[in-house]
Design a protein around this motif. Structure first.
Motif, short mmCIF file in Angstrom:
data_model
loop_
_atom_site.label_atom_id
_atom_site.label_comp_id
_atom_site.label_asym_id
_atom_site.label_seq_id
_atom_site.Cartn_x
_atom_site.Cartn_y
_atom_site.Cartn_z
N LYS A 113 0.71 -1.13 0.03
CA LYS A 113 0.20 -0.05 -0.13
C LYS A 113 0.80 1.46 -0.10
O LYS A 113 1.85 1.08 0.73
N PRO A 114 0.62 2.19 -0.43
CA PRO A 114 -0.83 2.49 -1.34
C PRO A 114 -0.55 2.06 -2.83
O PRO A 114 0.67 2.38 -3.24
N ALA A 115 -1.49 1.36 -3.10
CA ALA A 115 -1.52 0.70 -4.58
C ALA A 115 -2.96 1.36 -5.27
O ALA A 115 -4.01 1.21 -4.56
N ASP A 116 -2.91 2.03 -6.35
CA ASP A 116 -4.12 2.64 -7.12
C ASP A 116 -4.93 1.30 -7.64
O ASP A 116 -4.36 0.31 -7.79
N ALA A 117 -5.99 1.56 -8.24
CA ALA A 117 -6.92 0.57 -8.57
C ALA A 117 -6.40 0.09 -10.02
O ALA A 117 -6.47 -1.27 -10.21
N ASN A 118 -5.65 0.85 -10.88
CA ASN A 118 -4.93 0.24 -12.04
C ASN A 118 -3.98 -0.76 -11.74
O ASN A 118 -3.79 -1.67 -12.45
N ASP A 119 -3.07 -0.33 -10.63
CA ASP A 119 -2.05 -1.39 -10.17
C ASP A 119 -2.59 -2.64 -9.87
O ASP A 119 -2.06 -3.83 -10.39
N ILE A 120 -3.59 -2.65 -9.17
CA ILE A 120 -4.39 -3.81 -8.39
C ILE A 120 -4.88 -4.57 -9.65
O ILE A 120 -4.75 -5.80 -9.90
N ALA A 121 -5.56 -3.97 -10.70
CA ALA A 121 -6.34 -4.76 -11.76
C ALA A 121 -5.24 -5.33 -12.50
O ALA A 121 -5.38 -6.36 -13.15
N ALA A 122 -4.19 -4.50 -12.98
CA ALA A 122 -2.96 -4.97 -13.63
C ALA A 122 -2.44 -6.16 -13.18
O ALA A 122 -2.11 -7.29 -13.61
N ALA A 123 -2.40 -6.31 -11.76
CA ALA A 123 -1.77 -7.72 -11.09
C ALA A 123 -2.72 -8.86 -11.10
O ALA A 123 -2.30 -9.81 -11.34
N LEU A 124 -3.91 -8.59 -11.02
CA LEU A 124 -5.08 -9.32 -11.08
C LEU A 124 -5.21 -10.00 -12.33
O LEU A 124 -5.40 -11.12 -12.49
N LEU A 125 -5.04 -9.23 -13.32
CA LEU A 125 -5.30 -9.58 -14.85
C LEU A 125 -4.03 -9.95 -15.54
O LEU A 125 -4.09 -10.31 -16.81
N GLN A 126 -2.91 -9.79 -14.84
CA GLN A 126 -1.58 -10.33 -15.52
C GLN A 126 -1.54 -11.96 -15.77
O GLN A 126 -1.87 -12.62 -15.00
N ASN A 137 3.05 6.65 -12.99
CA ASN A 137 3.38 7.76 -12.05
C ASN A 137 3.57 7.32 -10.57
O ASN A 137 2.81 7.51 -9.60
N PRO A 138 4.87 6.57 -10.11
CA PRO A 138 4.93 5.93 -8.87
C PRO A 138 4.92 6.96 -7.96
O PRO A 138 5.67 8.14 -8.08
N MET A 139 4.87 6.87 -6.58
CA MET A 139 5.15 7.43 -5.64
C MET A 139 6.64 7.76 -5.58
O MET A 139 7.30 6.41 -5.54
N SER A 140 6.81 8.83 -4.94
CA SER A 140 8.46 9.06 -4.57
C SER A 140 8.69 8.22 -3.40
O SER A 140 7.89 7.76 -2.65
N ALA A 141 10.12 7.89 -3.32
CA ALA A 141 10.49 7.13 -1.96
C ALA A 141 10.31 7.89 -0.71
O ALA A 141 9.74 7.40 0.11
N ASP A 142 10.24 9.34 -0.71
CA ASP A 142 9.92 10.23 0.33
C ASP A 142 8.46 10.05 0.62
O ASP A 142 8.25 9.94 1.85
#
Length: 184
Positions: A113-126, A137-142
């Motif tokens: 977390k946090p993962a957005d719905a597109n990340d989750i859908a991509a993982a589910l449908l992979q 647009n990944p979150m920065s490490a900070d």
């Protein structure tokens, strides 16, 4: 959105979402519904086990730590009930040991977390063994660090000293971080 990842018509769109954060899981359910899934929401291990018993879903997104137990129990139950289920373990406590445990229990993938719905859908449908493409647009490490600190701070009932102890930080350092705005 035109670039939302969508479920293909004719595929089994059943989706079990298990997370004890009701606001998050309900928002995720709406987002996944827009992507063609048919979500069922559970906010505890007990509710999730009942949902698996009644109708094992083809897809699942399961939080690792729940109020009444471990999401790994749900992963194991779903894998036993439906061997072909695509199961994503989603957690705010990303660690190699828990990722390995989740995969050994039958999870298909593991997202922090946090993962957005597109990340989750991509993982589910992979499909296949290839890794999914990196997020646009990944979150920065900070930002990831700040989000983790905020989560632990809230879990410690906003007690700075307890949060600092659990994060192995100096209390004053933590106070300075908490006083700043979130990074972009």
């Amino acid at each position: 959105m035109a670039d939302e990842i969508q479920m293909q018509p004719g595929d089994d769109a059943s989706l079990l979402l298990v997370d004890d954060d009701e606001v998050f899981v309900n928002r995720l359910a709406r987002a996944m519904e827009r992507r063609g899934f048919q979500p069922t929401v559970a906010i505890s291990v007990a509710e999730a086990m009942e949902a698996v018993r009644k109708s094992p879903a083809a897809h699942a997104v399961i939080d690792l730590r729940l109020e009444d137990g471990s999401g790994l129990d749900v992963v194991e139950a779903l894998r036993d009930a439906r061997a072909d289920a695509r199961i994503i373990v989603l957690t705010g406590y990303g660690a190699i040991a828990t990722a390995v445990a989740a995969v050994k229990m039958g999870a298909t993938d593991y997202l922090s977390k946090p993962a957005d719905a597109n990340d989750i859908a991509a993982a589910l449908l992979q499909t296949g063994e290839a890794l999914p493409p990196p997020p646009d647009n990944p979150m920065s490490a900070d930002r990831v660090k700040w989000e983790h600190i905020q989560r632990v701070y809230e879990q410690c009932d906003r007690n700075v000293s307890e949060t600092a102890r659990r994060l192995h930080m100096h209390r004053r350092t933590l106070q300075r971080i908490l006083a700043k705005r979130s990074p972009k």
